[in-house]
Enzyme design. Structure first.
Site, PDB file in Angstrom:
ATOM      1  N   PHE A 140      55.493 -20.313 126.632  1.00  0.00           N
ATOM      2  CA  PHE A 140      55.528 -19.355 127.749  1.00  0.00           C
ATOM      3  C   PHE A 140      55.439 -20.147 129.057  1.00  0.00           C
ATOM      4  CE2 PHE A 140      54.296 -16.030 130.559  1.00  0.00           C
ATOM      5  CZ  PHE A 140      54.532 -14.803 129.943  1.00  0.00           C
ATOM      6  N   GLY A 141      56.372 -19.921 129.957  1.00  0.00           N
ATOM      7  CA  GLY A 141      56.338 -20.621 131.251  1.00  0.00           C
ATOM      8  C   GLY A 141      56.985 -21.991 131.215  1.00  0.00           C
ATOM      9  N   GLN A 142      57.694 -22.322 130.115  1.00  0.00           N
ATOM     10  CA  GLN A 142      58.272 -23.670 129.993  1.00  0.00           C
ATOM     11  C   GLN A 142      59.702 -23.651 129.453  1.00  0.00           C
ATOM     12  OE1 GLN A 142      55.436 -26.208 127.756  1.00  0.00           O
ATOM     13  NE2 GLN A 142      55.185 -27.267 129.708  1.00  0.00           N
ATOM     14  N   GLY A 183      49.447 -40.566 131.370  1.00  0.00           N
ATOM     15  CA  GLY A 183      48.372 -40.263 130.420  1.00  0.00           C
ATOM     16  C   GLY A 183      48.628 -40.837 129.042  1.00  0.00           C
ATOM     17  N   GLY A 194      51.069 -32.794 120.444  1.00  0.00           N
ATOM     18  CA  GLY A 194      50.555 -31.486 120.811  1.00  0.00           C
ATOM     19  C   GLY A 194      49.759 -31.637 122.100  1.00  0.00           C
ATOM     20  N   TYR A 229      61.063 -27.175 130.310  1.00  0.00           N
ATOM     21  CA  TYR A 229      60.418 -28.262 129.550  1.00  0.00           C
ATOM     22  C   TYR A 229      60.746 -28.147 128.058  1.00  0.00           C
ATOM     23  CZ  TYR A 229      56.405 -31.287 128.262  1.00  0.00           C
ATOM     24  OH  TYR A 229      55.583 -32.288 127.779  1.00  0.00           O
TER      25      TYR A 229
HETATM   26  N1  CAA Z   1      51.099 -16.118 127.050  1.00  0.00           N
HETATM   27  C1  CAA Z   1      51.274 -14.770 127.120  1.00  0.00           C
HETATM   28  N2  CAA Z   1      51.332 -14.090 128.275  1.00  0.00           N
HETATM   29  C2  CAA Z   1      51.220 -14.778 129.410  1.00  0.00           C
HETATM   30  C3  CAA Z   1      51.044 -16.173 129.430  1.00  0.00           C
HETATM   31  C4  CAA Z   1      50.962 -16.833 128.181  1.00  0.00           C
HETATM   32  N3  CAA Z   1      50.794 -18.179 128.105  1.00  0.00           N
HETATM   33  N4  CAA Z   1      50.988 -16.575 130.707  1.00  0.00           N
HETATM   34  C5  CAA Z   1      51.114 -15.493 131.477  1.00  0.00           C
HETATM   35  N5  CAA Z   1      51.251 -14.400 130.700  1.00  0.00           N
HETATM   36  C6  CAA Z   1      51.438 -13.046 131.132  1.00  0.00           C
HETATM   37  C7  CAA Z   1      50.728 -12.771 132.428  1.00  0.00           C
HETATM   38  O1  CAA Z   1      49.392 -12.394 132.150  1.00  0.00           O
HETATM   39  C8  CAA Z   1      51.555 -11.655 133.018  1.00  0.00           C
HETATM   40  O2  CAA Z   1      51.197 -10.428 132.418  1.00  0.00           O
HETATM   41  P1  CAA Z   1      51.274  -9.068 133.277  1.00  0.00           P
HETATM   42  O3  CAA Z   1      52.663  -8.980 133.812  1.00  0.00           O
HETATM   43  O4  CAA Z   1      50.935  -8.043 132.248  1.00  0.00           O
HETATM   44  O5  CAA Z   1      50.237  -9.237 134.339  1.00  0.00           O
HETATM   45  C9  CAA Z   1      52.980 -11.954 132.528  1.00  0.00           C
HETATM   46  O6  CAA Z   1      52.819 -12.842 131.398  1.00  0.00           O
HETATM   47  C10 CAA Z   1      53.886 -12.611 133.526  1.00  0.00           C
HETATM   48  O7  CAA Z   1      53.216 -13.640 134.118  1.00  0.00           O
HETATM   49  P2  CAA Z   1      53.856 -14.415 135.374  1.00  0.00           P
HETATM   50  O8  CAA Z   1      55.345 -14.395 135.332  1.00  0.00           O
HETATM   51  O9  CAA Z   1      53.208 -13.948 136.603  1.00  0.00           O
HETATM   52  O10 CAA Z   1      53.439 -15.834 135.023  1.00  0.00           O
HETATM   53  P3  CAA Z   1      52.149 -16.557 135.510  1.00  0.00           P
HETATM   54  O11 CAA Z   1      52.468 -17.115 136.836  1.00  0.00           O
HETATM   55  O12 CAA Z   1      50.966 -15.702 135.330  1.00  0.00           O
HETATM   56  O13 CAA Z   1      51.988 -17.720 134.444  1.00  0.00           O
HETATM   57  C11 CAA Z   1      52.338 -19.931 133.742  1.00  0.00           C
HETATM   58  C12 CAA Z   1      52.985 -18.660 134.267  1.00  0.00           C
HETATM   59  C13 CAA Z   1      51.375 -20.521 134.774  1.00  0.00           C
HETATM   60  C14 CAA Z   1      53.439 -20.941 133.481  1.00  0.00           C
HETATM   61  C15 CAA Z   1      51.584 -19.604 132.457  1.00  0.00           C
HETATM   62  O14 CAA Z   1      52.413 -18.885 131.595  1.00  0.00           O
HETATM   63  C16 CAA Z   1      51.089 -20.823 131.701  1.00  0.00           C
HETATM   64  O15 CAA Z   1      50.157 -21.502 132.100  1.00  0.00           O
HETATM   65  N6  CAA Z   1      51.729 -21.134 130.549  1.00  0.00           N
HETATM   66  C17 CAA Z   1      51.358 -22.236 129.718  1.00  0.00           C
HETATM   67  C18 CAA Z   1      52.024 -23.462 130.218  1.00  0.00           C
HETATM   68  C19 CAA Z   1      51.715 -24.639 129.338  1.00  0.00           C
HETATM   69  O16 CAA Z   1      51.199 -24.568 128.221  1.00  0.00           O
HETATM   70  N7  CAA Z   1      52.077 -25.798 129.819  1.00  0.00           N
HETATM   71  C20 CAA Z   1      51.858 -26.974 129.074  1.00  0.00           C
HETATM   72  C21 CAA Z   1      51.660 -28.092 130.038  1.00  0.00           C
HETATM   73  S1  CAA Z   1      51.126 -29.544 129.202  1.00  0.00           S
HETATM   74  C22 CAA Z   1      52.472 -30.073 128.405  1.00  0.00           C
HETATM   75  O17 CAA Z   1      53.545 -29.606 128.579  1.00  0.00           O
HETATM   76  C23 CAA Z   1      52.239 -31.226 127.477  1.00  0.00           C
HETATM   77  C24 CAA Z   1      52.793 -30.947 126.155  1.00  0.00           C
HETATM   78  O18 CAA Z   1      53.889 -31.377 125.879  1.00  0.00           O
HETATM   79  C25 CAA Z   1      52.015 -30.189 125.166  1.00  0.00           C
END
Ligand code: CAA
Length: 248
Positions: free
Chosen positions: A149-151, A14, A185, A154
């Site tokens: 969150f989730g990284q 990309g 970003g 990364y």
């Molecule tokens: N912020 C706060 N809370 C969050 C959250 C977030 N971003 N994501 C999930 N939660 C919450 C959930 O709602 C859940 O709450 P409950 O336990 O109360 O139900 C709790 O945290 C735990 O969630 P899980 O462990 O089950 O995680 P998930 O599988 O729901 O989500 C994830 C994990 C898919 C990674 C998600 O967190 C997400 O999408 N995060 C953002 C990832 C992101 O921004 N990636 C960027 C990719 S692009 C890139 O990287 C390019 C660049 O350089 C900018």
């Protein structure tokens, strides 16, 4: 003077694709290096850059493989000439919370995103230093500055790139080689499109300029850092994030 030769890893991705185009427009010979196994994307890329003719060429590389990387770069230099500009844009995500992350998801992201930078830089830095000119730009991420969150994997790799960039910048500063990072970003790429819709819309709502970045908006900063005239900028990180994270 013959054309500067630029190697862009993740070159068909990309951000990489736009970086290749920008560098070619500025008169560089550009090698887009990426996994040959992405055959469909390689073919698409060929069409997207067809107007540049010989100026942009695809070559296979696996940045995660130290020996393979050294061999690929040697072959590229044999074919196109020594590399003056290296842009490390190869990167992957394996997003998941730490409590669910397995060792492979951790290792893959560290090996490609951070190990890849070591592997490519290691293969070019000596030649650049001997010739007295080089430009290295590492594509990091805002998430290496803020964490996301989730990284954990990364964010660790991308933050690691900053330390690497500053350390190498010091080592080669007197050799005419600059080493900088750019921290994009959230941009309009497939990587960002893959984020769940509800998470993505929340992220976009928090970007002060109110939209995703365009890959070309990252590429022009990379191009700027790669210019012969940018020799006094080294060890720097340039954020390009629409105001998502501000620091000084
Ligand atoms: N912020 C706060 N809370 C969050 C959250 C977030 N971003 N994501 C999930 N939660 C919450 C959930 O709602 C859940 O709450 P409950 O336990 O109360 O139900 C709790 O945290 C735990 O969630 P899980 O462990 O089950 O995680 P998930 O599988 O729901 O989500 C994830 C994990 C898919 C990674 C998600 O967190 C997400 O999408 N995060 C953002 C990832 C992101 O921004 N990636 C960027 C990719 S692009 C890139 O990287 C390019 C660049 O350089 C900018």
């Amino acid at each position: 003077m013959s054309k500067r030769v630029a190697l862009v890893t993740g070159g068909i991705g990309g951000l990489g694709t736009e970086i290749c185009k920008y560098l070619a427009r500025s008169g560089r010979r550009v090698i887009a290096a990426d996994l040959a196994s992405r055959a469909e994307r390689v073919a698409e890329f060929g069409k997207e850059v067809a107007e540049f003719g010989d100026q942009i060429r695809f070559e296979p590389i696996n940045v995660g493989d130290f020996d393979g990387c050294a061999q690929a770069i040697k072959a590229i230099e044999g074919k196109y000439g020594t590399i003056d500009i290296l842009v490390n844009a190869a990167g992957i995500t394996r997003d998941t919370t730490l409590r669910k992350m397995n060792a492979q998801q951790w290792n893959d992201v560290i090996d490609i995103n951070l190990g890849g930078v070591f592997n490519t830089c290691r293969a070019v830095v000596e030649g650049m230093s001997e010739r007295g000119f080089g430009r290295i730009v590492n594509i990091s991420s805002v998430n290496g500055q803020t964490g996301q969150f989730g990284q954990t994997n990364y964010s660790a790799a991308k933050a690691g790139m900053h330390g690497f960039t500053m350390a190498l910048a010091r080592e080669v500063a007197r050799k005419g080689v600059t080493v900088n990072s750019v921290s994009p970003g959230y941009c309009r790429t497939a990587m960002v499109a893959a984020i769940a819709e509800n998470v993505r819309s929340q992220i976009i709502a928090n970007i002060p300029v109110g939209r995703l970045g365009e890959p070309s908006e990252i590429a022009r900063v990379v191009d700027f850092l790669c210019a012969d005239e940018s020799g006094f900028i080294t060890g720097a990180n340039i954020p390009v994030n629409g105001g998502y994270f501000m620091d000084f």
